[in-house]
Write an enzyme that holds these catalytic residues in place. Structure first.
Site, mmCIF file in Angstrom:
data_model
loop_
_atom_site.group_PDB
_atom_site.id
_atom_site.type_symbol
_atom_site.label_atom_id
_atom_site.label_comp_id
_atom_site.label_asym_id
_atom_site.label_seq_id
_atom_site.Cartn_x
_atom_site.Cartn_y
_atom_site.Cartn_z
ATOM 1 N N THR A 1 0.801 -1.230 0.000
ATOM 2 C CA THR A 1 0.000 0.000 0.000
ATOM 3 C C THR A 1 0.834 1.281 0.000
ATOM 4 O OG1 THR A 1 -0.095 -0.130 2.425
ATOM 5 C CG2 THR A 1 -1.949 -1.046 1.174
ATOM 6 N N TYR A 2 2.152 1.195 0.065
ATOM 7 C CA TYR A 2 2.967 2.428 0.118
ATOM 8 C C TYR A 2 3.128 3.028 -1.269
ATOM 9 C CZ TYR A 2 4.622 0.984 4.803
ATOM 10 O OH TYR A 2 4.721 0.607 6.119
ATOM 11 N N PRO A 3 3.017 4.344 -1.445
ATOM 12 C CA PRO A 3 2.442 5.304 -0.502
ATOM 13 C C PRO A 3 0.991 5.614 -0.872
ATOM 14 C CG PRO A 3 3.751 6.456 -2.137
ATOM 15 C CD PRO A 3 3.698 5.010 -2.564
#
Length: 323
Positions: A62-64
């Site tokens: 999920t980054y960023p």
């Protein structure tokens, strides 16, 4: 119960319990890739980190997400960097699963894990992940389902070992009990929120479990979103970076006393507050490699100096602030 064996540590690397993973004592946090660092800058900082002898990178699917709403950029940049440098075999790579779905919110169901691991592998341009974290616990999926799915992807060669991040102490304990009962994979590491100023939750709730289950601990927010670097000492300083707003709550009597203590110890060692704060973490039981990011050479130098800084008892007493 997990078989006990002490963490094998030298100054720069250690072997994670119950694995064959030997990792550097600083874990580079890839949340900055695609956020405060573009691709070219990310490649440069990753090069400098590895050229200094460090090999441990942490990211997440999920980054960023706070930049593009979906994430994935960090994994993609790291994957492209490893492919161009042809150094995948020299890197210990950690990423995570548990992003939000319509079904569960945070999701560690079998369906979501199987989909997410393949998507992460594609972005990372690799066929295996060394350390795969349960990033967030959905509190709905039976722990047996999650561990059985991890067993499936371990057998498929997609993941080598599993670890846990934002899981309640109760669910963490249930996971170990289920693993013992059913012969399922066990978490080998824990990634909690822990640093010199944020201590109570980890030390009271999670440190006993790290001891009980022989877990290596890789703290996130190791520098309290940059507060422990000493960069933020007044409200006027909060505009110095994109993270400034996140440290405002530390600007109180306790926070400023900790900065004073860091200054004192840093002065004694001709070091920096950031290096001292990380050295303090490294001196705590079970702490293997604090997760921390850098966006320029000076920041990186402060981080990679920490494993070489030995804090004596006098230093530790100075840093023991209880207001």
């Amino acid at each position: 119960m997990t078989e006990k064996c002490p963490i094998q540590i030298n100054m720069n690397k250690f072997k994670i319990n119950n694995t064959d993973l030997e990792v550097s004592r600083i874990n580079f946090g890839g949340n900055v890739f695609g956020w405060t660092l573009n691709e070219k800058q990310s490649f440069a900082i990753a090069d400098q980190f590895t050229e200094a002898g460090f090999n441990f990178f942490d990211t997440a699917d999920t980054y960023p997400w706070w930049v593009n709403g979906t994430g994935g950029l960090s994994e993609s940049i790291l994957g492209k960097w490893m492919k161009e440098r042809k150094n995948r075999d020299k890197i210990v790579l950690a990423t995570k699963v548990g992003s939000e779905t319509q079904e569960h919110g945070f999701d560690i169901s079998r369906k979501h894990i199987l989909q997410s691991v393949d998507e992460s592998l594609q972005r990372l341009q690799t066929d295996y992940i060394d350390l795969y974290y349960t990033h967030f616990d959905d509190k709905v999926t039976p722990v047996e389902e999650t561990l059985e799915t991890y067993q499936e992807i371990i057998k498929a060669g997609k993941v080598r070992y599993i670890a846990a991040s934002n899981i309640s102490p109760e669910r963490l304990q249930q996971s170990f009990e289920a693993a013992d009962k059913n012969g399922l994979p066990k978490y080998v590491a824990l990634q909690p929120h822990y640093n010199l100023i944020d201590r109570e939750q980890y030390e009271t709730q999670y440190a006993p479990l790290a001891e009980l289950y022989n877990l290596a601990v890789f703290p996130y927010w190791s520098l309290a979103s940059g507060f422990l670097t000493g960069k933020y000492r007044s409200e006027a300083d909060l505009s110095k970076s994109q993270r400034g707003g996140g440290v405002k709550h530390y600007l109180n009597e306790n926070g400023l006393a900790i900065l004073d203590a860091l200054d004192k110890v840093a002065g004694k060692h001709n070091s920096s507050p950031a290096t001292v704060a990380l050295a303090w973490l490294l001196a705590q039981p079970h702490i293997g490699a604090p997760i921390v990011s850098a966006t320029n050479n000076k920041q990186l130098e402060d981080l990679i100096a920490a494993p070489q800084l030995h804090l004596d008892q006098e230093d530790l007493d100075v840093l023991k602030i209880n207001l």
